[in-house]
Design an enzyme around this catalytic site. Sequence first.
Site, PDB file in Angstrom:
ATOM      1  NE  ARG A  58     -51.243  18.721  27.373  1.00  0.00           N
ATOM      2  CZ  ARG A  58     -50.152  18.983  26.654  1.00  0.00           C
ATOM      3  NH1 ARG A  58     -49.912  18.335  25.539  1.00  0.00           N
ATOM      4  NH2 ARG A  58     -49.297  19.912  27.040  1.00  0.00           N
ATOM      5  CE  LYS A 208     -72.095   5.719  25.987  1.00  0.00           C
ATOM      6  NZ  LYS A 208     -72.080   6.036  24.576  1.00  0.00           N
TER       7      LYS A 208
HETATM    8  C1  LIG Z   1     -71.723   7.180  23.709  1.00  0.00           C
HETATM    9  C2  LIG Z   1     -71.213   6.948  22.368  1.00  0.00           C
HETATM   10  C3  LIG Z   1     -70.201   7.755  21.790  1.00  0.00           C
HETATM   11  C4  LIG Z   1     -69.646   8.975  22.496  1.00  0.00           C
HETATM   12  O1  LIG Z   1     -69.001   8.651  23.674  1.00  0.00           O
HETATM   13  P1  LIG Z   1     -68.887   9.596  24.962  1.00  0.00           P
HETATM   14  O2  LIG Z   1     -68.102   8.780  25.902  1.00  0.00           O
HETATM   15  O3  LIG Z   1     -70.285   9.900  25.414  1.00  0.00           O
HETATM   16  O4  LIG Z   1     -68.202  10.850  24.523  1.00  0.00           O
HETATM   17  C5  LIG Z   1     -69.743   7.426  20.535  1.00  0.00           C
HETATM   18  N1  LIG Z   1     -70.245   6.375  19.854  1.00  0.00           N
HETATM   19  C6  LIG Z   1     -71.212   5.592  20.349  1.00  0.00           C
HETATM   20  C7  LIG Z   1     -71.732   4.457  19.548  1.00  0.00           C
HETATM   21  C8  LIG Z   1     -71.730   5.846  21.615  1.00  0.00           C
HETATM   22  O5  LIG Z   1     -72.708   5.073  22.110  1.00  0.00           O
END
Ligand SMILES: *Cc1c(COP(=O)(O)O)cnc(C)c1O
Length: 404
Positions: A58, A208
């Site tokens: 952690r 992403k």
């Molecule tokens: C998806 C997303 C998040 C959150 O991320 P997670 O990995 O789903 O927790 C934050 N900001 C943007 C612009 C996103 O597209």
Amino acid sequence: MDTKHLGINSKLIHAGHRADPTGAVNVPIYQTSTFAFRDAQHGAALFAGEEDGYIYTRIGNPTIRALEESVAELENGCGGIATSSGMGAVSTLYLAVLSAGAHMVSTASVYGPSRGLMEKHFSRFGVESTYVDTSDLTQVRGALRPHTKLLYVETPANPTMQLTDIAQVSALAHAHGCLVAVDNTFASPYLQKPLDLGADVVLHSVTKFINGHADVVGGILVAKDPSVCKLLRSVMVNFGCNMDPHQAFLVLRGLRTLGIRIERAQRNALEIAHWLERQPEVQSVRYVGLASHPQHELAKRQMKGFGSMISFELKGGMEAGRRLMNALKMATLAVSLGGVETLVEHPASMTHAGISPEGRRAAGFSDGLVRYSVGIEDVEDLIADLRQALDAVATESREVATVR
Ligand SMILES: *Cc1c(COP(=O)(O)O)cnc(C)c1O
């Protein structure tokens, strides 16, 4: 190897890479919760921070650290803090910077949960927030209060594809004594470097573009100043939203190809955006690479490329949006973005359905808006898919009209 002087594609492969004692070319998955100390002195020295090493996953782990160091170097920051998810990174930022009585200013169309977290949860602890169009400096200036501690912007924003001038808002916020953080998820460090433009903290949902294969959820924070890094790390460690070694390994593997994925996806995106502009069923196209985008000049100045996120408005409104979702065959109907596969979603009936139609209009988009995350498929196939889907929407609309 010192990688600081290298180009970005070399950095993607070599930054943060340390020789493994086994000679492994890739950083192994150190799937362990804890690390043995050589002796009592070694354990004491690690806890005292007098020696570099690992104590407990952690707090730190070699696989996770490799990812943190890679992204920190790509963002030109002093240190990275990997988190369990993008929202883990957002929570860590809020917890580190905001105390009871503090105020935050943010982008009106910021990622929904980043706003929800503040309005539903941080509000319970006396933290206030204001949402404005951060592309308008006058609105940002008007929203700042004496106790504003954080300006949190998302650029490009979702699904409006609106940009915020990072250098401009950073100068304003700094003159006000407040910290600037940028959600760089939509651009990735390949296209935009917020810390170089004046921001103090940059964060990503690595779910992403950075991972890029729609198979991991994760987040990361990078700060410019060592004291901010230390604070963020302390919050992450104590609130326990750490990444896991297997997750870090997969994200590192995805990161290596960020450059070639983005180059190809954004080439597809530009071609699709131009094509969409010519289709009679399409009211408007929002892509920062189009000369018709109101902030195209800012995009050229602030970003190295235009990315692969497109929003377009259908003339047929809500119904046409819904029908298009069902008619597309190659583009997958799913939220998320930035993967190798093309994903499509309809904000008015999905991600932004919780906002009233008036609220959506105020946020700057209509019920016919479609969000399209362009993948790395053959662009001819993507265009053919869009064409057959637009035809299907038109046929269905005519049939409904005849029955009526
Ligand atoms: C998806 C997303 C998040 C959150 O991320 P997670 O990995 O789903 O927790 C934050 N900001 C943007 C612009 C996103 O597209």
